[in-house]
Write an enzyme that holds these catalytic residues in place. Structure first.
Site, mmCIF file in Angstrom:
data_model
loop_
_atom_site.group_PDB
_atom_site.id
_atom_site.type_symbol
_atom_site.label_atom_id
_atom_site.label_comp_id
_atom_site.label_asym_id
_atom_site.label_seq_id
_atom_site.Cartn_x
_atom_site.Cartn_y
_atom_site.Cartn_z
ATOM 1 N N ASN A 7 1.078 -1.237 0.062
ATOM 2 C CA ASN A 7 0.093 -0.024 0.127
ATOM 3 C C ASN A 7 0.911 1.091 -0.025
ATOM 4 O OD1 ASN A 7 -1.923 1.852 0.510
ATOM 5 N ND2 ASN A 7 -2.815 1.105 2.436
ATOM 6 N N ARG A 91 -2.489 -1.937 -3.392
ATOM 7 C CA ARG A 91 -3.891 -1.261 -3.066
ATOM 8 C C ARG A 91 -3.805 -0.155 -4.235
ATOM 9 N NH1 ARG A 91 -5.182 3.211 1.238
ATOM 10 N NH2 ARG A 91 -7.530 3.436 0.670
ATOM 11 N N HIS A 180 -13.081 2.328 0.261
ATOM 12 C CA HIS A 180 -13.079 1.214 1.327
ATOM 13 C C HIS A 180 -13.917 -0.076 0.611
ATOM 14 C CE1 HIS A 180 -13.249 4.815 4.238
ATOM 15 N NE2 HIS A 180 -11.923 4.173 4.129
ATOM 16 N N ASN A 211 -10.239 6.277 10.419
ATOM 17 C CA ASN A 211 -10.050 7.695 10.400
ATOM 18 C C ASN A 211 -10.774 8.470 9.322
ATOM 19 O OD1 ASN A 211 -7.876 8.351 12.383
ATOM 20 N ND2 ASN A 211 -6.331 7.438 11.030
ATOM 21 N N ARG A 241 -12.503 15.069 8.287
ATOM 22 C CA ARG A 241 -13.325 15.653 7.171
ATOM 23 C C ARG A 241 -14.703 15.718 7.494
ATOM 24 N NH1 ARG A 241 -11.646 10.255 4.088
ATOM 25 N NH2 ARG A 241 -9.401 10.714 3.701
ATOM 26 N N GLU A 385 -7.931 -5.999 4.770
ATOM 27 C CA GLU A 385 -7.759 -5.412 3.118
ATOM 28 C C GLU A 385 -6.765 -6.034 2.657
ATOM 29 O OE1 GLU A 385 -8.441 -1.547 5.055
ATOM 30 O OE2 GLU A 385 -9.565 -0.890 3.328
HETATM 31 P P1 ADP Z 1 -7.497 4.343 8.933
HETATM 32 O O1 ADP Z 1 -8.570 5.031 8.476
HETATM 33 O O2 ADP Z 1 -6.276 5.231 8.886
HETATM 34 O O3 ADP Z 1 -7.177 2.894 8.140
HETATM 35 P P2 ADP Z 1 -8.055 2.757 11.181
HETATM 36 O O4 ADP Z 1 -9.099 1.987 10.557
HETATM 37 O O5 ADP Z 1 -6.906 1.847 11.613
HETATM 38 O O6 ADP Z 1 -7.580 3.888 10.359
HETATM 39 O O7 ADP Z 1 -8.788 3.487 12.315
HETATM 40 C C1 ADP Z 1 -7.957 4.552 13.198
HETATM 41 C C2 ADP Z 1 -8.847 4.999 14.242
HETATM 42 O O8 ADP Z 1 -9.503 4.142 15.029
HETATM 43 C C3 ADP Z 1 -8.152 6.002 14.890
HETATM 44 O O9 ADP Z 1 -7.805 7.430 14.553
HETATM 45 C C4 ADP Z 1 -8.804 5.966 16.197
HETATM 46 O O10 ADP Z 1 -9.829 7.006 16.147
HETATM 47 C C5 ADP Z 1 -9.603 4.529 16.277
HETATM 48 N N1 ADP Z 1 -9.221 3.816 17.335
HETATM 49 C C6 ADP Z 1 -8.468 2.874 17.424
HETATM 50 N N2 ADP Z 1 -8.561 2.143 18.551
HETATM 51 C C7 ADP Z 1 -9.507 2.725 19.208
HETATM 52 C C8 ADP Z 1 -10.255 2.471 20.531
HETATM 53 N N3 ADP Z 1 -9.583 1.461 21.297
HETATM 54 N N4 ADP Z 1 -11.253 3.053 20.711
HETATM 55 C C9 ADP Z 1 -11.755 3.886 19.875
HETATM 56 N N5 ADP Z 1 -11.141 4.284 18.846
HETATM 57 C C10 ADP Z 1 -10.172 3.580 18.228
#
Ligand code: ADP
Length: 404
Positions: A7, A91, A180, A211, A241, A385
Protein backbone atom coordinates in the site's frame (compact mmCIF):
# COMPACT_ATOMS: atom_id res chain seq x y z
CA UNK A 1 2.82 -19.18 -3.50
CA UNK A 2 4.22 -16.11 -1.72
CA UNK A 3 2.54 -12.74 -2.30
CA UNK A 4 3.82 -9.34 -1.23
CA UNK A 5 1.05 -6.80 -0.61
CA UNK A 6 1.92 -3.13 -0.92
CA UNK A 7 0.00 0.00 0.00
CA UNK A 8 2.09 2.89 -1.30
CA UNK A 9 1.40 6.46 -0.20
CA UNK A 10 3.28 9.57 -1.24
CA UNK A 11 5.68 9.53 1.72
CA UNK A 12 5.03 6.12 3.25
CA UNK A 13 4.56 2.53 2.23
CA UNK A 14 3.05 -0.40 4.11
CA UNK A 15 3.66 -4.05 3.25
CA UNK A 16 2.60 -7.56 4.25
CA UNK A 17 4.12 -10.79 3.03
CA UNK A 18 1.74 -13.75 2.74
CA UNK A 19 2.25 -17.50 2.40
CA UNK A 20 -0.91 -18.29 0.42
CA UNK A 21 -0.86 -22.00 1.24
CA UNK A 22 -2.37 -21.23 4.64
CA UNK A 23 -2.88 -17.44 4.22
CA UNK A 24 -0.37 -16.83 7.01
CA UNK A 25 1.47 -13.51 7.36
CA UNK A 26 5.23 -14.11 7.20
CA UNK A 27 6.12 -10.49 7.91
CA UNK A 28 4.69 -7.03 7.79
CA UNK A 29 6.07 -3.55 8.10
CA UNK A 30 6.28 -0.05 6.77
CA UNK A 31 8.56 2.66 5.48
CA UNK A 32 7.76 6.13 6.79
CA UNK A 33 9.07 9.56 5.80
CA UNK A 34 10.11 8.56 2.26
CA UNK A 35 11.90 11.56 0.76
CA UNK A 36 13.77 12.35 3.98
CA UNK A 37 17.27 11.67 5.26
CA UNK A 38 15.77 10.09 8.37
CA UNK A 39 13.24 7.71 6.86
CA UNK A 40 12.13 4.90 9.19
CA UNK A 41 11.91 1.29 8.02
CA UNK A 42 10.13 -1.18 10.27
CA UNK A 43 9.69 -4.92 9.80
CA UNK A 44 7.72 -7.24 12.09
CA UNK A 45 8.72 -10.78 11.12
CA UNK A 46 6.12 -13.22 12.50
CA UNK A 47 7.50 -14.89 15.62
CA UNK A 48 10.58 -12.64 15.81
CA UNK A 49 11.10 -9.21 17.38
CA UNK A 50 10.35 -6.05 15.41
CA UNK A 51 13.35 -4.37 13.74
CA UNK A 52 13.59 -0.62 13.04
CA UNK A 53 16.15 1.29 11.04
CA UNK A 54 16.53 4.99 10.40
CA UNK A 55 18.27 5.84 7.13
CA UNK A 56 18.12 8.05 4.06
CA UNK A 57 15.40 6.96 1.63
CA UNK A 58 14.68 9.54 -1.02
CA UNK A 59 12.23 7.71 -3.25
CA UNK A 60 10.03 4.62 -3.57
CA UNK A 61 12.48 2.43 -5.52
CA UNK A 62 14.97 2.63 -2.65
CA UNK A 63 12.14 2.04 -0.17
CA UNK A 64 11.14 -1.20 -1.90
CA UNK A 65 14.78 -2.30 -2.18
CA UNK A 66 15.16 -1.76 1.56
CA UNK A 67 11.97 -3.73 2.28
CA UNK A 68 13.24 -6.63 0.16
CA UNK A 69 16.65 -6.49 1.90
CA UNK A 70 14.90 -6.78 5.24
CA UNK A 71 12.69 -9.65 4.06
CA UNK A 72 15.77 -11.71 3.12
CA UNK A 73 18.03 -10.47 5.96
CA UNK A 74 19.96 -13.42 7.50
CA UNK A 75 18.80 -12.57 11.07
CA UNK A 76 15.38 -10.93 10.97
CA UNK A 77 14.39 -11.95 7.45
CA UNK A 78 11.77 -14.57 6.63
CA UNK A 79 12.84 -15.69 3.13
CA UNK A 80 16.14 -16.96 1.76
CA UNK A 81 15.85 -15.11 -1.52
CA UNK A 82 13.70 -12.42 -3.13
CA UNK A 83 13.06 -14.89 -5.96
CA UNK A 84 10.71 -16.77 -3.59
CA UNK A 85 8.18 -13.93 -3.99
CA UNK A 86 5.77 -15.04 -6.73
CA UNK A 87 3.63 -11.94 -7.10
CA UNK A 88 2.99 -8.45 -5.76
CA UNK A 89 -0.47 -6.99 -5.12
CA UNK A 90 -1.03 -3.25 -4.78
CA UNK A 91 -3.84 -1.29 -3.22
CA UNK A 92 -5.04 1.38 -5.64
CA UNK A 93 -7.59 3.89 -4.39
CA UNK A 94 -9.29 4.95 -7.61
CA UNK A 95 -10.29 2.68 -10.47
CA UNK A 96 -12.89 5.09 -11.87
CA UNK A 97 -15.42 3.40 -14.16
CA UNK A 98 -12.64 1.41 -15.82
CA UNK A 99 -12.15 -1.27 -13.18
CA UNK A 100 -14.91 -3.28 -11.54
CA UNK A 101 -12.52 -5.97 -10.30
CA UNK A 102 -8.84 -6.54 -9.59
CA UNK A 103 -6.52 -6.98 -12.59
CA UNK A 104 -2.95 -7.90 -13.43
CA UNK A 105 -0.75 -4.92 -14.24
CA UNK A 106 -0.13 -4.37 -17.94
CA UNK A 107 1.01 -1.30 -19.87
CA UNK A 108 -2.66 -0.55 -20.67
CA UNK A 109 -3.66 -0.88 -16.99
CA UNK A 110 -0.87 1.53 -16.01
CA UNK A 111 -2.03 4.02 -18.66
CA UNK A 112 -5.57 3.81 -17.31
CA UNK A 113 -4.48 4.33 -13.69
CA UNK A 114 -2.58 7.41 -14.90
CA UNK A 115 -5.66 8.69 -16.72
CA UNK A 116 -7.42 8.52 -13.35
CA UNK A 117 -4.86 10.76 -11.58
CA UNK A 118 -7.29 13.66 -11.86
CA UNK A 119 -9.89 11.82 -9.79
CA UNK A 120 -7.48 10.82 -7.00
CA UNK A 121 -4.58 13.28 -7.14
CA UNK A 122 -3.33 12.42 -3.66
CA UNK A 123 -3.46 8.65 -4.02
CA UNK A 124 -3.13 7.23 -7.54
CA UNK A 125 0.22 8.90 -8.36
CA UNK A 126 1.69 7.42 -5.17
CA UNK A 127 0.38 3.93 -6.05
CA UNK A 128 1.98 4.32 -9.46
CA UNK A 129 5.32 5.08 -7.79
CA UNK A 130 4.89 1.82 -5.87
CA UNK A 131 4.20 -0.16 -9.06
CA UNK A 132 7.25 1.33 -10.80
CA UNK A 133 9.42 0.74 -7.75
CA UNK A 134 8.50 -2.96 -7.74
CA UNK A 135 9.16 -3.16 -11.48
CA UNK A 136 12.60 -1.63 -10.97
CA UNK A 137 13.50 -4.08 -8.20
CA UNK A 138 11.77 -7.25 -9.42
CA UNK A 139 11.20 -6.88 -13.18
CA UNK A 140 10.08 -10.50 -13.68
CA UNK A 141 7.48 -10.62 -10.93
CA UNK A 142 3.82 -10.21 -11.95
CA UNK A 143 1.86 -7.46 -10.20
CA UNK A 144 -1.85 -7.03 -9.57
CA UNK A 145 -3.89 -3.99 -8.59
CA UNK A 146 -6.89 -4.06 -6.27
CA UNK A 147 -9.11 -0.98 -6.31
CA UNK A 148 -10.98 0.64 -3.41
CA UNK A 149 -13.71 1.68 -5.83
CA UNK A 150 -14.23 -1.65 -7.65
CA UNK A 151 -16.80 -3.19 -5.28
CA UNK A 152 -19.05 -0.14 -5.72
CA UNK A 153 -19.20 -0.41 -9.52
CA UNK A 154 -22.44 -2.38 -9.10
CA UNK A 155 -24.25 0.78 -7.91
CA UNK A 156 -27.11 1.75 -10.22
CA UNK A 157 -27.24 5.22 -11.83
CA UNK A 158 -30.02 6.21 -9.41
CA UNK A 159 -27.46 6.17 -6.59
CA UNK A 160 -24.24 7.04 -8.40
CA UNK A 161 -25.44 10.10 -10.33
CA UNK A 162 -25.61 13.55 -8.75
CA UNK A 163 -28.58 15.76 -9.63
CA UNK A 164 -26.40 18.31 -11.46
CA UNK A 165 -26.08 18.90 -15.25
CA UNK A 166 -25.53 15.53 -16.98
CA UNK A 167 -22.85 17.08 -19.14
CA UNK A 168 -20.55 17.07 -16.09
CA UNK A 169 -20.87 13.32 -15.83
CA UNK A 170 -20.41 12.85 -19.56
CA UNK A 171 -17.43 15.19 -19.85
CA UNK A 172 -15.65 14.77 -16.53
CA UNK A 173 -17.08 11.55 -15.07
CA UNK A 174 -18.38 13.43 -12.03
CA UNK A 175 -20.36 10.78 -10.13
CA UNK A 176 -20.29 8.76 -6.91
CA UNK A 177 -17.54 6.13 -6.91
CA UNK A 178 -17.30 5.19 -3.23
CA UNK A 179 -14.23 3.91 -1.40
CA UNK A 180 -13.14 1.30 1.18
CA UNK A 181 -14.68 -1.22 -1.25
CA UNK A 182 -12.21 -3.97 -0.40
CA UNK A 183 -13.21 -3.71 3.24
CA UNK A 184 -16.98 -3.50 2.59
CA UNK A 185 -16.74 -6.57 0.33
CA UNK A 186 -14.68 -8.55 2.83
CA UNK A 187 -16.87 -7.87 5.87
CA UNK A 188 -20.03 -8.62 3.83
CA UNK A 189 -18.72 -12.07 2.98
CA UNK A 190 -17.62 -12.67 6.56
CA UNK A 191 -21.05 -11.53 7.82
CA UNK A 192 -22.80 -14.08 5.58
CA UNK A 193 -20.50 -16.83 6.88
CA UNK A 194 -21.10 -15.75 10.46
CA UNK A 195 -24.87 -15.67 10.01
CA UNK A 196 -24.80 -19.00 8.14
CA UNK A 197 -26.88 -17.56 5.29
CA UNK A 198 -26.13 -17.01 1.60
CA UNK A 199 -24.86 -13.48 0.92
CA UNK A 200 -27.29 -13.29 -2.04
CA UNK A 201 -30.21 -13.30 0.43
CA UNK A 202 -28.91 -10.66 2.81
CA UNK A 203 -29.50 -6.93 3.18
CA UNK A 204 -26.53 -5.46 5.05
CA UNK A 205 -25.29 -2.05 6.05
CA UNK A 206 -21.52 -2.23 6.45
CA UNK A 207 -19.91 0.58 8.46
CA UNK A 208 -16.17 1.03 7.90
CA UNK A 209 -15.36 3.55 10.62
CA UNK A 210 -11.67 4.44 10.83
CA UNK A 211 -9.94 7.78 10.37
CA UNK A 212 -11.83 7.89 7.11
CA UNK A 213 -15.34 6.46 7.40
CA UNK A 214 -17.98 5.20 5.02
CA UNK A 215 -21.03 3.00 5.11
CA UNK A 216 -22.48 0.89 2.33
CA UNK A 217 -25.85 -0.65 1.54
CA UNK A 218 -25.01 -4.20 0.43
CA UNK A 219 -28.06 -5.90 -1.09
CA UNK A 220 -27.58 -9.53 -2.10
CA UNK A 221 -23.80 -9.13 -1.96
CA UNK A 222 -23.77 -6.05 -4.22
CA UNK A 223 -23.03 -2.48 -3.23
CA UNK A 224 -26.13 -0.50 -4.17
CA UNK A 225 -25.18 2.74 -2.44
CA UNK A 226 -22.30 4.08 -0.38
CA UNK A 227 -21.69 7.25 1.58
CA UNK A 228 -18.40 8.40 0.07
CA UNK A 229 -18.80 10.06 -3.29
CA UNK A 230 -16.64 11.23 -6.14
CA UNK A 231 -14.00 11.75 -3.44
CA UNK A 232 -13.69 10.42 0.11
CA UNK A 233 -14.99 13.73 1.50
CA UNK A 234 -18.71 13.00 1.17
CA UNK A 235 -20.90 11.16 3.63
CA UNK A 236 -20.22 10.51 7.29
CA UNK A 237 -18.53 12.91 9.68
CA UNK A 238 -14.94 11.66 10.03
CA UNK A 239 -11.80 12.33 12.09
CA UNK A 240 -10.80 15.44 10.15
CA UNK A 241 -13.28 15.43 7.20
CA UNK A 242 -16.63 17.15 7.31
CA UNK A 243 -18.65 14.60 5.36
CA UNK A 244 -21.97 15.97 4.03
CA UNK A 245 -22.45 19.73 4.17
CA UNK A 246 -24.51 22.16 2.12
CA UNK A 247 -22.34 22.70 -1.00
CA UNK A 248 -23.26 26.41 -0.93
CA UNK A 249 -21.10 26.73 2.21
CA UNK A 250 -18.03 26.44 -0.02
CA UNK A 251 -18.46 29.62 -2.13
CA UNK A 252 -19.95 31.47 0.86
CA UNK A 253 -16.94 30.70 3.10
CA UNK A 254 -14.49 31.45 0.31
CA UNK A 255 -16.02 34.90 -0.08
CA UNK A 256 -16.41 35.70 3.63
CA UNK A 257 -13.02 34.40 4.75
CA UNK A 258 -11.14 35.22 1.57
CA UNK A 259 -10.05 31.61 1.13
CA UNK A 260 -8.60 30.02 -2.00
CA UNK A 261 -9.92 26.76 -3.43
CA UNK A 262 -7.03 24.85 -2.00
CA UNK A 263 -7.54 26.42 1.45
CA UNK A 264 -11.22 25.53 1.54
CA UNK A 265 -10.39 22.03 0.34
CA UNK A 266 -7.88 21.62 3.11
CA UNK A 267 -10.36 23.03 5.66
CA UNK A 268 -12.97 20.41 4.73
CA UNK A 269 -10.52 17.49 4.49
CA UNK A 270 -8.03 18.19 7.26
CA UNK A 271 -9.53 20.64 9.74
CA UNK A 272 -13.14 19.54 10.06
CA UNK A 273 -14.97 16.53 11.52
CA UNK A 274 -14.27 15.40 15.10
CA UNK A 275 -11.21 17.65 15.24
CA UNK A 276 -13.11 20.82 14.41
CA UNK A 277 -16.04 20.27 16.78
CA UNK A 278 -14.09 18.88 19.74
CA UNK A 279 -11.14 21.23 19.39
CA UNK A 280 -9.20 18.32 20.89
CA UNK A 281 -8.27 15.86 18.19
CA UNK A 282 -9.42 13.51 15.46
CA UNK A 283 -8.85 10.26 17.35
CA UNK A 284 -11.95 8.66 18.87
CA UNK A 285 -9.91 7.53 21.89
CA UNK A 286 -9.05 11.14 22.75
CA UNK A 287 -12.67 12.19 22.27
CA UNK A 288 -13.92 9.41 24.54
CA UNK A 289 -11.40 10.30 27.27
CA UNK A 290 -12.29 13.98 27.11
CA UNK A 291 -16.00 13.14 27.27
CA UNK A 292 -15.36 11.03 30.32
CA UNK A 293 -13.63 14.02 31.90
CA UNK A 294 -16.71 16.15 31.21
CA UNK A 295 -15.57 18.07 28.12
CA UNK A 296 -18.67 19.46 26.40
CA UNK A 297 -17.15 19.99 22.97
CA UNK A 298 -15.97 16.40 22.91
CA UNK A 299 -19.47 15.24 23.84
CA UNK A 300 -21.00 17.34 21.07
CA UNK A 301 -18.48 16.00 18.52
CA UNK A 302 -19.31 12.42 19.56
CA UNK A 303 -23.06 13.03 19.37
CA UNK A 304 -22.82 14.56 15.91
CA UNK A 305 -20.61 11.71 14.70
CA UNK A 306 -22.99 9.07 16.02
CA UNK A 307 -26.13 10.90 14.84
CA UNK A 308 -24.87 11.26 11.28
CA UNK A 309 -23.87 7.59 11.14
CA UNK A 310 -27.24 6.48 12.50
CA UNK A 311 -29.08 8.60 9.90
CA UNK A 312 -27.12 6.90 7.12
CA UNK A 313 -27.89 3.43 8.46
CA UNK A 314 -31.60 4.33 8.58
CA UNK A 315 -31.56 5.72 5.07
CA UNK A 316 -29.85 2.59 3.70
CA UNK A 317 -32.45 0.36 5.40
CA UNK A 318 -35.00 2.45 3.46
CA UNK A 319 -32.94 2.23 0.24
CA UNK A 320 -33.01 -1.59 0.48
CA UNK A 321 -36.53 -1.79 1.91
CA UNK A 322 -35.21 -4.01 4.68
CA UNK A 323 -32.22 -4.86 6.80
CA UNK A 324 -30.81 -8.14 8.14
CA UNK A 325 -27.60 -6.96 9.75
CA UNK A 326 -25.38 -3.99 10.48
CA UNK A 327 -21.64 -4.62 10.44
CA UNK A 328 -19.08 -2.47 12.26
CA UNK A 329 -15.45 -2.57 11.16
CA UNK A 330 -12.11 -0.61 11.06
CA UNK A 331 -10.35 1.23 13.92
CA UNK A 332 -13.36 2.94 15.51
CA UNK A 333 -15.98 0.38 14.43
CA UNK A 334 -14.00 -2.54 15.86
CA UNK A 335 -12.89 -0.83 19.05
CA UNK A 336 -15.37 1.78 20.19
CA UNK A 337 -18.04 -0.01 22.23
CA UNK A 338 -19.29 3.47 23.14
CA UNK A 339 -20.09 4.41 19.54
CA UNK A 340 -21.69 1.05 18.71
CA UNK A 341 -23.88 1.24 21.81
CA UNK A 342 -25.04 4.78 21.00
CA UNK A 343 -25.88 3.86 17.39
CA UNK A 344 -27.72 0.67 18.35
CA UNK A 345 -29.72 2.32 21.13
CA UNK A 346 -31.04 4.80 18.62
CA UNK A 347 -32.01 2.06 16.17
CA UNK A 348 -34.12 -0.07 18.51
CA UNK A 349 -37.18 0.69 16.32
CA UNK A 350 -35.63 -1.57 13.66
CA UNK A 351 -35.89 -4.51 16.05
CA UNK A 352 -32.34 -4.47 17.35
CA UNK A 353 -32.05 -6.26 20.68
CA UNK A 354 -28.71 -4.99 21.81
CA UNK A 355 -26.45 -7.12 24.03
CA UNK A 356 -24.51 -4.66 26.23
CA UNK A 357 -22.25 -7.39 27.63
CA UNK A 358 -21.27 -8.78 24.24
CA UNK A 359 -20.61 -5.23 23.06
CA UNK A 360 -18.28 -4.50 25.99
CA UNK A 361 -16.27 -7.71 25.48
CA UNK A 362 -13.07 -7.30 23.43
CA UNK A 363 -12.19 -10.00 20.94
CA UNK A 364 -10.27 -10.31 17.68
CA UNK A 365 -12.97 -12.65 16.32
CA UNK A 366 -16.08 -11.92 14.26
CA UNK A 367 -18.98 -11.61 16.71
CA UNK A 368 -22.57 -10.53 17.28
CA UNK A 369 -23.42 -7.76 19.75
CA UNK A 370 -27.16 -8.41 19.57
CA UNK A 371 -29.12 -11.06 21.44
CA UNK A 372 -29.95 -14.31 19.63
CA UNK A 373 -33.28 -13.80 17.87
CA UNK A 374 -32.79 -10.05 17.38
CA UNK A 375 -34.70 -9.14 14.18
CA UNK A 376 -31.70 -7.15 12.94
CA UNK A 377 -28.30 -8.52 13.94
CA UNK A 378 -25.37 -6.24 14.69
CA UNK A 379 -21.92 -7.69 14.06
CA UNK A 380 -18.35 -6.61 14.74
CA UNK A 381 -16.04 -7.97 12.05
CA UNK A 382 -12.36 -7.00 11.95
CA UNK A 383 -11.51 -5.96 8.41
CA UNK A 384 -8.53 -7.35 6.52
CA UNK A 385 -7.93 -5.42 3.31
CA UNK A 386 -4.40 -6.82 2.91
CA UNK A 387 -5.71 -10.39 2.91
CA UNK A 388 -8.22 -9.54 0.17
CA UNK A 389 -5.43 -7.98 -1.92
CA UNK A 390 -3.29 -11.11 -1.40
CA UNK A 391 -6.22 -13.41 -2.31
CA UNK A 392 -7.14 -11.45 -5.42
CA UNK A 393 -3.50 -11.37 -6.56
CA UNK A 394 -3.17 -15.12 -5.95
CA UNK A 395 -6.42 -15.80 -7.84
CA UNK A 396 -5.33 -13.72 -10.83
CA UNK A 397 -1.97 -15.52 -11.02
CA UNK A 398 -3.61 -18.97 -10.80
CA UNK A 399 -6.06 -17.98 -13.52
CA UNK A 400 -3.31 -16.69 -15.76
CA UNK A 401 -1.32 -19.90 -15.28
CA UNK A 402 -4.47 -21.91 -16.17
CA UNK A 403 -4.92 -19.93 -19.37
CA UNK A 404 -1.28 -20.15 -20.45
P1 ADP B 1 -7.41 4.28 8.78
O1 ADP B 1 -8.70 4.88 8.38
O2 ADP B 1 -6.28 5.26 8.82
O3 ADP B 1 -7.08 2.96 8.12
P2 ADP B 1 -8.09 2.76 11.15
O4 ADP B 1 -9.17 1.98 10.54
O5 ADP B 1 -6.89 2.04 11.67
O6 ADP B 1 -7.60 3.97 10.30
O7 ADP B 1 -8.72 3.59 12.35
C1 ADP B 1 -7.93 4.44 13.11
C2 ADP B 1 -8.80 5.10 14.15
O8 ADP B 1 -9.41 4.11 14.98
C3 ADP B 1 -8.04 5.98 15.13
O9 ADP B 1 -7.89 7.28 14.66
C4 ADP B 1 -8.92 5.95 16.35
O10 ADP B 1 -9.82 7.04 16.27
C5 ADP B 1 -9.72 4.69 16.23
N1 ADP B 1 -9.43 3.74 17.31
C6 ADP B 1 -8.42 2.86 17.40
N2 ADP B 1 -8.48 2.18 18.57
C7 ADP B 1 -9.55 2.65 19.23
C8 ADP B 1 -10.16 2.36 20.49
N3 ADP B 1 -9.67 1.44 21.31
N4 ADP B 1 -11.29 3.05 20.81
C9 ADP B 1 -11.79 3.96 19.99
N5 ADP B 1 -11.27 4.29 18.81
C10 ADP B 1 -10.17 3.65 18.42
Amino acid sequence: MIVLVINAGSSSLKFQLYQMKDESVLAKGRVERIGMESAIVTIEPTGKPEVREVREILEHTTAIRKVLDMIVHPEHGVLKSVSEIDAVGHRVVHGGESFSSSVLVTEEVKREIKRLFDLAPLHNPAHMLGIHAVEANMPEVPQAVVFDTAFHQTMPPVSYLYPIPMVLYKKHKIRRYGFHGTSHAYVSEQAAKFLGRPLEELKLVTCHIGNGASCTAVDGGKSIDTSMGMTPLEGLMMGTRSGDIDPAIVPFTMAKEDLTLSEVNSMLNKHSGLLAISNIGSDMREIAEAMEAGDRNAALAFEMYEYRLRKYIGSYAAAMNGLDAIVFTAGVGENSALLRAAVCRGLSFLGIEFDEEANARRSPDDRAITKPGSRVQVLVIPTNEELVIARDTYGLILNRNDVE
